[in-house]
Scaffold this motif. Structure first.
Motif, short mmCIF file in Angstrom:
data_model
loop_
_atom_site.label_atom_id
_atom_site.label_comp_id
_atom_site.label_asym_id
_atom_site.label_seq_id
_atom_site.Cartn_x
_atom_site.Cartn_y
_atom_site.Cartn_z
N CYS A 136 0.84 -1.21 0.00
CA CYS A 136 0.00 0.00 0.00
C CYS A 136 0.87 1.25 0.00
N ALA A 137 1.91 1.24 0.80
CA ALA A 137 2.78 2.41 0.90
C ALA A 137 3.50 2.68 -0.41
N VAL A 138 4.03 1.63 -1.03
CA VAL A 138 4.75 1.85 -2.29
C VAL A 138 3.79 2.22 -3.41
N THR A 139 2.57 1.74 -3.37
CA THR A 139 1.58 2.14 -4.37
C THR A 139 1.27 3.62 -4.25
N ALA A 140 1.16 4.13 -3.04
CA ALA A 140 0.95 5.57 -2.84
C ALA A 140 2.14 6.37 -3.35
N LEU A 141 3.34 5.86 -3.13
CA LEU A 141 4.54 6.53 -3.62
C LEU A 141 4.57 6.53 -5.15
N ILE A 142 4.18 5.41 -5.76
CA ILE A 142 4.11 5.35 -7.23
C ILE A 142 3.12 6.39 -7.74
N ALA A 143 1.96 6.47 -7.13
CA ALA A 143 0.95 7.45 -7.55
C ALA A 143 1.50 8.87 -7.46
N ALA A 144 2.23 9.16 -6.40
CA ALA A 144 2.81 10.49 -6.25
C ALA A 144 3.83 10.77 -7.34
N PHE A 145 4.69 9.80 -7.62
CA PHE A 145 5.71 9.98 -8.65
C PHE A 145 5.06 10.17 -10.03
N VAL A 146 4.05 9.36 -10.34
CA VAL A 146 3.40 9.47 -11.64
C VAL A 146 2.65 10.79 -11.76
N SER A 147 2.07 11.27 -10.67
CA SER A 147 1.34 12.55 -10.73
C SER A 147 2.28 13.71 -11.01
N VAL A 148 3.53 13.61 -10.58
CA VAL A 148 4.50 14.67 -10.82
C VAL A 148 5.06 14.58 -12.24
N ASN A 149 5.12 13.37 -12.80
CA ASN A 149 5.69 13.18 -14.14
C ASN A 149 4.77 12.29 -14.97
N PRO A 150 3.56 12.74 -15.28
CA PRO A 150 2.58 11.89 -15.97
C PRO A 150 2.98 11.53 -17.41
N ALA A 151 3.90 12.25 -18.00
CA ALA A 151 4.34 11.94 -19.36
C ALA A 151 5.23 10.70 -19.41
N ARG A 152 5.77 10.29 -18.26
CA ARG A 152 6.67 9.13 -18.20
C ARG A 152 6.26 8.18 -17.07
N PRO A 153 5.07 7.58 -17.17
CA PRO A 153 4.59 6.76 -16.07
C PRO A 153 5.42 5.50 -15.81
N LEU A 154 5.96 4.90 -16.85
CA LEU A 154 6.79 3.70 -16.65
C LEU A 154 8.01 4.03 -15.81
N GLU A 155 8.71 5.05 -16.21
CA GLU A 155 9.91 5.45 -15.48
C GLU A 155 9.57 5.95 -14.08
N SER A 156 8.49 6.70 -13.95
CA SER A 156 8.07 7.20 -12.64
C SER A 156 7.79 6.06 -11.67
N ALA A 157 7.09 5.04 -12.14
CA ALA A 157 6.78 3.89 -11.29
C ALA A 157 8.06 3.16 -10.89
N ALA A 158 8.98 2.99 -11.83
CA ALA A 158 10.25 2.31 -11.53
C ALA A 158 11.07 3.10 -10.51
N TYR A 159 11.13 4.41 -10.67
CA TYR A 159 11.88 5.23 -9.71
C TYR A 159 11.25 5.18 -8.32
N ALA A 160 9.94 5.17 -8.24
CA ALA A 160 9.28 5.07 -6.94
C ALA A 160 9.62 3.74 -6.26
N LEU A 161 9.56 2.65 -7.02
CA LEU A 161 9.91 1.34 -6.46
C LEU A 161 11.38 1.31 -6.02
N ALA A 162 12.26 1.89 -6.82
CA ALA A 162 13.68 1.91 -6.48
C ALA A 162 13.93 2.71 -5.21
N LEU A 163 13.30 3.87 -5.11
CA LEU A 163 13.47 4.72 -3.94
C LEU A 163 12.98 4.02 -2.67
N PHE A 164 11.82 3.38 -2.78
CA PHE A 164 11.25 2.65 -1.63
C PHE A 164 12.17 1.49 -1.24
#
Length: 134
Positions: free
Chosen positions: A64-92
């Motif tokens: 749940c926590a990492v999903t919220a982080l992914i959502a936050a990353f994608v909302s900041v960079n919606p043009a690159r959702p694949l990369e945003s999700a990967a960076y959120a997972l990596a950071l977590f």
């Protein structure tokens, strides 16, 4: 009765890769599959994230926590959702690695992960995240 596994399956994330790619194509979305190597796909491209520690599986609500982080990353960079999700997972995962240095078990890992998330800086993130094209 057959054995049933939940989110903490004994299968590798790569076992679900084709199904994840198919789902991403059909739903036109990004799909992430967690495991020793987290996989993120848009149905065409696949990124593998190698940050994290096994003990993170034993903490309730990390998904749940990492999903919220992914959502936050994608909302900041919606043009690159694949990369945003990967960076959120990596950071977590990186926070989990950093927290595990001081943790004695899953309870203290949760606390130290939160502290690590708070303390992360750009140079640490840039030098220690592990994302690769698969």
């Amino acid at each position: 009765m057959p054995s049933v596994q939940g989110a903490d399956s004994s299968h590798n994330s790569t076992d679900a890769l084709e199904a994840a790619k198919d789902l991403a194509r059909k739903a036109q979305c990004i799909v992430a599959v967690s495991g020793a190597v987290d996989l993120v796909t848009d149905g065409k491209r696949v990124l593998g994230v190698s940050n994290g520690v096994a003990l993170m599986q034993r903490i309730t609500a990390t998904g749940c926590a990492v999903t919220a982080l992914i959502a936050a990353f994608v909302s900041v960079n919606p043009a690159r959702p694949l990369e945003s999700a990967a960076y959120a997972l990596a950071l977590f995962g990186l926070a989990g690695e950093m927290g595990s240095v001081r943790a004695n078990g899953p309870g203290s890992l949760r606390m130290h992960m939160l502290d690590a998330l708070h303390a992360l800086d750009e140079s640490t993130v840039v030098s220690q995240i592990r994302i690769a094209q698969i």
